[in-house]
Structure formats: structure tokens, C-alpha cells
Motif scaffolding. Structure first.
Motif, PDB file in Angstrom:
ATOM      1  N   GLY A   7     -56.784-119.544  -5.256  1.00 57.23           N
ATOM      2  CA  GLY A   7     -55.412-119.797  -4.820  1.00 57.23           C
ATOM      3  C   GLY A   7     -55.007-118.815  -3.736  1.00 57.23           C
ATOM      4  N   LEU A   8     -53.765-118.937  -3.256  1.00 55.83           N
ATOM      5  CA  LEU A   8     -53.244-117.989  -2.275  1.00 55.83           C
ATOM      6  C   LEU A   8     -53.098-116.613  -2.923  1.00 55.83           C
ATOM      7  CD1 LEU A   8     -50.318-119.918  -0.502  1.00 55.83           C
ATOM      8  CD2 LEU A   8     -52.615-119.482   0.387  1.00 55.83           C
ATOM      9  N   PRO A   9     -52.951-115.564  -2.115  1.00 53.98           N
ATOM     10  CA  PRO A   9     -52.667-114.243  -2.681  1.00 53.98           C
ATOM     11  C   PRO A   9     -51.345-114.247  -3.459  1.00 53.98           C
ATOM     12  CG  PRO A   9     -53.269-114.065  -0.361  1.00 53.98           C
ATOM     13  CD  PRO A   9     -53.075-115.527  -0.647  1.00 53.98           C
ATOM     14  N   VAL A  11     -50.247-115.323  -6.304  1.00 48.78           N
ATOM     15  CA  VAL A  11     -49.715-116.472  -7.049  1.00 48.78           C
ATOM     16  C   VAL A  11     -49.907-116.323  -8.559  1.00 48.78           C
ATOM     17  CG1 VAL A  11     -49.954-118.121  -5.149  1.00 48.78           C
ATOM     18  CG2 VAL A  11     -51.839-117.840  -6.772  1.00 48.78           C
ATOM     19  N   GLY A  12     -50.622-115.248  -8.971  1.00 48.98           N
ATOM     20  CA  GLY A  12     -50.799-115.010 -10.400  1.00 48.98           C
ATOM     21  C   GLY A  12     -52.216-115.211 -10.901  1.00 48.98           C
ATOM     22  N   LYS A  13     -53.198-115.158 -10.008  1.00 43.17           N
ATOM     23  CA  LYS A  13     -54.584-115.399 -10.421  1.00 43.17           C
ATOM     24  C   LYS A  13     -55.099-114.303 -11.349  1.00 43.17           C
ATOM     25  CE  LYS A  13     -56.119-115.552  -6.207  1.00 43.17           C
ATOM     26  NZ  LYS A  13     -54.820-115.251  -5.594  1.00 43.17           N
ATOM     27  N   SER A  14     -54.885-113.053 -10.949  1.00 43.19           N
ATOM     28  CA  SER A  14     -55.388-111.961 -11.794  1.00 43.19           C
ATOM     29  C   SER A  14     -54.619-111.885 -13.103  1.00 43.19           C
ATOM     30  CB  SER A  14     -55.293-110.627 -11.053  1.00 43.19           C
ATOM     31  OG  SER A  14     -56.168-110.638  -9.941  1.00 43.19           O
ATOM     32  N   THR A  15     -53.322-112.213 -13.046  1.00 42.20           N
ATOM     33  CA  THR A  15     -52.529-112.240 -14.279  1.00 42.20           C
ATOM     34  C   THR A  15     -53.093-113.312 -15.217  1.00 42.20           C
ATOM     35  OG1 THR A  15     -50.633-111.644 -12.903  1.00 42.20           O
ATOM     36  CG2 THR A  15     -50.168-112.297 -15.166  1.00 42.20           C
ATOM     37  N   GLN A  26     -57.059-105.587 -12.322  1.00 39.35           N
ATOM     38  CA  GLN A  26     -55.915-104.984 -11.656  1.00 39.35           C
ATOM     39  C   GLN A  26     -55.003-106.106 -11.141  1.00 39.35           C
ATOM     40  OE1 GLN A  26     -57.091-102.814  -8.227  1.00 39.35           O
ATOM     41  NE2 GLN A  26     -55.140-101.758  -8.019  1.00 39.35           N
ATOM     42  N   SER A  27     -53.756-106.084 -11.549  1.00 39.62           N
ATOM     43  CA  SER A  27     -52.822-107.104 -11.069  1.00 39.62           C
ATOM     44  C   SER A  27     -51.607-106.393 -10.513  1.00 39.62           C
ATOM     45  CB  SER A  27     -52.415-108.008 -12.230  1.00 39.62           C
ATOM     46  OG  SER A  27     -51.090-108.438 -12.078  1.00 39.62           O
ATOM     47  N   ALA A  28     -51.197-106.741  -9.342  1.00 43.72           N
ATOM     48  CA  ALA A  28     -50.074-106.033  -8.752  1.00 43.72           C
ATOM     49  C   ALA A  28     -49.350-106.922  -7.771  1.00 43.72           C
ATOM     50  CB  ALA A  28     -50.566-104.773  -8.043  1.00 43.72           C
ATOM     51  N   ASN A  29     -48.114-106.548  -7.523  1.00 47.92           N
ATOM     52  CA  ASN A  29     -47.276-107.361  -6.657  1.00 47.92           C
ATOM     53  C   ASN A  29     -47.501-107.036  -5.189  1.00 47.92           C
ATOM     54  OD1 ASN A  29     -45.349-108.924  -5.489  1.00 47.92           O
ATOM     55  ND2 ASN A  29     -43.614-107.701  -6.202  1.00 47.92           N
ATOM     56  N   PHE A  30     -48.731-107.110  -4.747  1.00 44.22           N
ATOM     57  CA  PHE A  30     -48.960-107.134  -3.310  1.00 44.22           C
ATOM     58  C   PHE A  30     -50.218-107.950  -3.037  1.00 44.22           C
ATOM     59  CE2 PHE A  30     -50.826-103.174  -4.842  1.00 44.22           C
ATOM     60  CZ  PHE A  30     -52.096-103.215  -4.322  1.00 44.22           C
ATOM     61  N   ASP A 106     -39.812-119.458  -8.973  1.00 46.37           N
ATOM     62  CA  ASP A 106     -38.998-118.721  -8.002  1.00 46.37           C
ATOM     63  C   ASP A 106     -38.880-117.286  -8.477  1.00 46.37           C
ATOM     64  OD1 ASP A 106     -38.063-120.845  -6.199  1.00 46.37           O
ATOM     65  OD2 ASP A 106     -37.075-121.635  -7.999  1.00 46.37           O
ATOM     66  N   ASN A 107     -38.976-116.364  -7.571  1.00 43.50           N
ATOM     67  CA  ASN A 107     -38.689-114.966  -7.903  1.00 43.50           C
ATOM     68  C   ASN A 107     -38.746-114.179  -6.610  1.00 43.50           C
ATOM     69  OD1 ASN A 107     -38.756-112.227  -8.636  1.00 43.50           O
ATOM     70  ND2 ASN A 107     -39.669-112.711 -10.631  1.00 43.50           N
ATOM     71  N   ASP A 108     -37.567-113.772  -6.138  1.00 40.76           N
ATOM     72  CA  ASP A 108     -37.501-113.122  -4.826  1.00 40.76           C
ATOM     73  C   ASP A 108     -38.237-111.788  -4.795  1.00 40.76           C
ATOM     74  OD1 ASP A 108     -36.099-115.246  -3.908  1.00 40.76           O
ATOM     75  OD2 ASP A 108     -34.111-114.318  -4.165  1.00 40.76           O
ATOM     76  N   CYS A 205     -50.376-124.930 -12.722  1.00 39.18           N
ATOM     77  CA  CYS A 205     -49.049-124.634 -12.176  1.00 39.18           C
ATOM     78  C   CYS A 205     -48.482-123.430 -12.904  1.00 39.18           C
ATOM     79  CB  CYS A 205     -48.122-125.830 -12.376  1.00 39.18           C
ATOM     80  SG  CYS A 205     -48.633-127.271 -11.445  1.00 39.18           S
ATOM     81  N   ASN A 206     -48.312-122.335 -12.185  1.00 42.31           N
ATOM     82  CA  ASN A 206     -47.770-121.122 -12.783  1.00 42.31           C
ATOM     83  C   ASN A 206     -46.244-121.178 -12.723  1.00 42.31           C
ATOM     84  OD1 ASN A 206     -47.257-118.585 -13.745  1.00 42.31           O
ATOM     85  ND2 ASN A 206     -48.141-117.469 -11.998  1.00 42.31           N
ATOM     86  N   VAL A 207     -45.632-121.357 -13.903  1.00 40.50           N
ATOM     87  CA  VAL A 207     -44.174-121.527 -13.970  1.00 40.50           C
ATOM     88  C   VAL A 207     -43.529-120.340 -14.692  1.00 40.50           C
ATOM     89  CG1 VAL A 207     -44.332-124.047 -14.023  1.00 40.50           C
ATOM     90  CG2 VAL A 207     -44.321-122.774 -16.177  1.00 40.50           C
TER      91      VAL A 207
HETATM   92  N1  LIG Z   1     -42.202-113.777 -12.633  1.00 38.79           N
HETATM   93  C1  LIG Z   1     -43.504-113.980 -12.687  1.00 38.79           C
HETATM   94  N2  LIG Z   1     -44.317-113.113 -12.074  1.00 38.79           N
HETATM   95  C2  LIG Z   1     -45.636-113.333 -12.107  1.00 38.79           C
HETATM   96  C3  LIG Z   1     -46.191-114.433 -12.799  1.00 38.79           C
HETATM   97  N3  LIG Z   1     -47.526-114.398 -12.653  1.00 38.79           N
HETATM   98  C4  LIG Z   1     -47.798-113.303 -11.901  1.00 38.79           C
HETATM   99  N4  LIG Z   1     -46.654-112.658 -11.577  1.00 38.79           N
HETATM  100  C5  LIG Z   1     -46.537-111.435 -10.793  1.00 38.79           C
HETATM  101  O1  LIG Z   1     -46.964-111.701  -9.462  1.00 38.79           O
HETATM  102  C6  LIG Z   1     -47.650-110.563  -8.923  1.00 38.79           C
HETATM  103  C7  LIG Z   1     -49.011-110.982  -8.422  1.00 38.79           C
HETATM  104  O2  LIG Z   1     -49.821-111.390  -9.505  1.00 38.79           O
HETATM  105  P1  LIG Z   1     -51.408-111.298  -9.444  1.00 38.79           P
HETATM  106  O3  LIG Z   1     -51.901-111.915 -10.692  1.00 38.79           O
HETATM  107  O4  LIG Z   1     -51.871-109.924  -9.120  1.00 38.79           O
HETATM  108  O5  LIG Z   1     -51.696-112.261  -8.183  1.00 38.79           O
HETATM  109  P2  LIG Z   1     -53.078-112.734  -7.545  1.00 38.79           P
HETATM  110  O6  LIG Z   1     -52.967-114.186  -7.338  1.00 38.79           O
HETATM  111  O7  LIG Z   1     -54.216-112.253  -8.348  1.00 38.79           O
HETATM  112  O8  LIG Z   1     -53.036-112.015  -6.133  1.00 38.79           O
HETATM  113  P3  LIG Z   1     -54.254-111.515  -5.167  1.00 38.79           P
HETATM  114  O9  LIG Z   1     -55.261-110.851  -6.023  1.00 38.79           O
HETATM  115  O10 LIG Z   1     -53.551-110.628  -4.245  1.00 38.79           O
HETATM  116  O11 LIG Z   1     -54.771-112.739  -4.503  1.00 38.79           O
HETATM  117  C8  LIG Z   1     -47.700-109.524 -10.042  1.00 38.79           C
HETATM  118  O12 LIG Z   1     -46.656-108.627  -9.824  1.00 38.79           O
HETATM  119  C9  LIG Z   1     -47.457-110.355 -11.276  1.00 38.79           C
HETATM  120  O13 LIG Z   1     -46.865-109.586 -12.311  1.00 38.79           O
HETATM  121  C10 LIG Z   1     -45.307-115.325 -13.474  1.00 38.79           C
HETATM  122  O14 LIG Z   1     -45.708-116.297 -14.115  1.00 38.79           O
HETATM  123  N5  LIG Z   1     -43.982-115.066 -13.377  1.00 38.79           N
END
Ligand SMILES: Nc1nc2c(ncn2[C@@H]2O[C@H](COP(=O)(O)OP(=O)(O)OP(=O)(O)O)[C@@H](O)[C@H]2O)c(=O)[nH]1
Ligand SMILES: [Mg+2]
Length: 364
Positions: A7-9, A11-15, A26-30, A106-108, A205-207
């Protein structure tokens, strides 16, 4: 066999990966937090194992597993090397199925690489990068095959026709998996090329937690957009479920799940769906030492199933004693199944069915 999370960066893949495996990636908001792919071996939740455990009372129970890979986010231009894109695409090529995560919340505070929430645009961005990568593969192959085709080589001419069909489709934004081929063409020319867009796909779909059961307008858009793809669309509150999965206490987890309206974790559904997407199924062995779920390809024969336990079992296979799962549970024990005449003896051509309880006879 492994499924890759794509998926795109951000979007919640690592989560999602953390939620599925107990490994903590490692999961982080960047964006671009994940660079090396994380690989997790995830237990496949199967209520049939608990049933068998209750009947057999074994010393231990071993579930089936599936391998999940957390891959770095792709951005527009990945196929041209943008954002380490080529490396990430190589990671995707090594997987056998794709779990495509789409941000539907949605989450700004959580940055979106393209500025706003639009899962359809996001899906098209990813699809396009994967298609461009496959186009490179096709062009390379065409270069080679063209010369042979010109000299009159019949096989090369057939291959050229298939490749041209794929090229036209990819250029029109169609993935290889959507095309029809004769079985022969597919096996000879398509499958060996391992096109990324030919891998089976499922959309996640991550909701946010309020939409875990009902979905939301973004999910509806996704369902509408993929309705001709014959692909599963799963709704999952990834962030919330990841938090819940961190709790050690089972009762507590169940309580939080029922608060968001679920009777089992969405992640369990997802793991089972990924297992199916990988064309895998389960047979059981049930003894007092161990009740165990074994993984085989759908369509595997009895000797192939035996080979998963040990290659000698396959080489020296004589026959298998088979009890259908439902019969095992209905009669309650192997002895009672035998008494009822429901245990079957099957030979080397037997195609194993999902849930068969098996016992192999072999010589070495
Ligand atoms: N509100 C909300 N935040 C989420 C959700 N899933 C992930 N996040 C947050 O979004 C941010 C990015 O999540 P990651 O799982 O690191 O994203 P990723 O897709 O792995 O990103 P990259 O590794 O950069 O490609 C983190 O701060 C998460 O806590 C969700 O379902 N709801
Ligand atoms: Mg990540």
C-alpha cells in the motif's frame, strides 16, 4: 508461501503487521518508516482445533501457520525508482499473494502522502506502479522472443501473441490477473513470468473503530471500484485491533472487541482469508501426544500431504487412513468412527479434503 502487505506509505501496513503477528515492527506516523521487509509467521485461527483438543486431550496443539511480510510503502514513480521503489517492488515480487491496505479513515494528525483521503485514487496509484513494473518485464521478454518469432519458430510466435495481449492490457491500466488465457498459454507463458499483477489480491480497508462492523463511505467506494475483480474486501479497524491485541488477558480482549461490535478479531478473519488466498488448506493429525494442523496446497494428494510431515512419508507412502472432520466430531473418537465403519482407507491418488483427519502408513 507468503502474503505481502502492500500500500501507500502511512496507511497502516506495519500496524496491521503488528496486529497479525506478535512481532513488533516499527510503526510510526511518518512515511517510509518500514524499509527492510518484516516477516512474521502467524498462527491460523481454526476453531476445529479446539474441538479436536477437547475430544483427544493431547499433550499439545499446533496450529497451521501462514507467512506475512510487511513491505515498505510505494509511492507514485516507484517503478522508476522513486522512494526506493525498485527495492520495494522486488520485495513484492517475492510474495505469493498481496494484501492491499487502503486508508479508509479520516484523521488530520496522520499524514497522507497525497494530501487527502481517497482510497480509489490510492489503489490506482499502487496498481499503476505494479502494472508499470510488469510492463518492463513484458518488454524485456518481447525483445527476446521477437527475433525467434520472425524466424518462424511456432512457440515463439505463440508466446509473442500472449505477451502482446498482456502489454496492451497493462498499457490500458488492466492487471494481468484480470485477463483470460487458455490453460496451456497460462502455464507455458504467463505463470513462469511471475507478473506482480497476476498475484491474487485482497483489499483491506483500514477504518476507524466506529466503522469496524458497518464500514463507511470509503469502504463503499472501494467495494464499488473492485466489484469486477472477484477479490475479497475486508474491513478492519487496524489501529484499534492492534491496541486490543497488545492486551495479555483474553477476557479483556474479548470485552474490547465486543465494545466495537465484534465477536472475533477482524485480524483472525484476515489471516484465514490470506491462507485461502494463498491456495492453502488444512488437514489434521490427532493423537494423544499432539493434535496438529498441517498446511497443504488445495488439490494436494495423500502422498503430498504425508510429505509435509516428512519426505520419507511421501517416498514410502503405502496408504492413508482418513476420517472426515465432521465424522470425527460426530462420533467423538477414532475408535467410535472405526466401529461405525466411517474410517476410509485411501491410496496414492486420493485428493485430500480440507479438515480430513489423517494417519499415514509407509515403509522406509
Ligand atoms: N487513527 C488511526 N491511526 C492509524 C491506524 N492505523 C495506523 N495508524 C497510524 O498511522 C501511522 C502510520 O502507520 P504505519 O502502520 O506505520 O504505516 P505504514 O503503512 O506501515 O507506513 P510506511 O511503513 O511508512 O509505508 C501510525 O502513527 C499509526 O499509529 C488506524 O486504523 N487508525
Ligand atoms: Mg510500515
Amino acid at each position: 508461501m507468503k502474503a505481502g502487505i502492500v500500500g501507500l506509505p502511512n496507511v497502516g501496513k506495519s500496524t496491521l503487521f503488528n496486529c497479525l503477528s506478535n512481532a513488533k515492527a516499527q510503526s510510526a506516523n511518518f512515511p517510509f518508516c518500514t524499509i527492510e521487509p518484516n516477516i512474521g509467521v502467524v498462527n491460523v485461527p481454526d476453531p476445529r482445533l479446539q474441538k479436536l483438543e477437547a475430544l483427544v486431550k493431547p499433550e499439545r496443539v499446533l496450529p497451521a501457520t501462514v507467512e506475512i511480510v510487511d513491505i515498505a510503502g510505494l509511492v507514485k514513480g516507484a517503478s522508476k525508482g522513486e522512494g526506493l521503489g525498485n527495492q520495494f517492488l522486488a520485495n513484492i515480487r517475492e510474495t505469493d499473494a498481496i494484501l492491499h491496505v487502503l486508508r479508509c479513515f479520516d484523521n488530520d494528525n496522520i499524514v497522507h502522502v497525497d494530501g487527502n483521503i481517497n482510497p480509489i485514487r490510492d489503489k490506482e496509484t499502487i496498481d499503476m506502479e505494479l502494472q508499470l513494473k510488469d510492463l518492463e518485464t513484458v518488454d524485456k521478454k518481447l525483445d527476446k522472443v521477437k527475433r525467434a518469432a520472425k524466424t518462424g519458430n511456432k512457440d515463439a510466435q505463440k508466446e509473442e501473441a500472449v505477451l502482446l495481449k498482456i502489454k496492451a492490457a497493462l498499457e490500458a491500466g488492466t492487471s494481468v490477473r484480470a485477463l483470460d488465457f487458455s490453460e496451456e498459454d497460462y502455464l507455458d507463458f504467463v505463470k513462469p513470468s511471475q507478473f506482480i499483477t497476476d498475484k491474487p489480491v485482497m483489499y483491506v480497508c483500514n477504518v476507524d473503530e466506529g466503522a469496524a462492523v458497518t464500514g463507511n463511505k470509503y469502504v463503499d467506494q472501494v467495494k464499488e471500484a473492485v466489484k469486477n475483480e472477484n477479490a475479497e474486501v475486508l474491513v478492519l479497524a487496524v489501529g484499534t485491533e492492534a491496541d486490543i491485541n497488545e492486551l495479555d488477558d483474553y477476557e479483556e480482549r474479548q470485552m474490547f472487541l465486543s465494545d466495537i461490535g465484534l465477536d472475533e478479531p477482524g485480524s483472525s478473519k484476515l489471516i484465514r482469508a490470506a491462507y485461502k488466498l494463498l491456495n492453502q488448506q488444512t488437514y489434521f493429525t490427532a493423537g494423544v501426544k499432539e493434535v496438529r494442523a498441517w498446511t497443504i496446497d488445495i488439490g494436494a494428494t495423500a502422498p503430498q500431504a504425508a510429505g509435509v510431515i516428512h519426505t520419507d512419508f511421501e517416498k514410502g507412502f503405502i496408504r492413508a487412513e482418513v476420517i472426515a472432520y465432521d465424522d470425527y466430531v460426530h462420533y467423538g473418537s477414532e475408535a467410535k468412527v472405526k466401529e461405525a465403519g466411517k474410517m476410509r482407507v485411501e491410496g496414492k491418488n486420493y485428493i485430500v479434503k480440507d479438515g480430513d483427519v489423517m494417519h499415514f502408513l509407509f515403509n522406509v
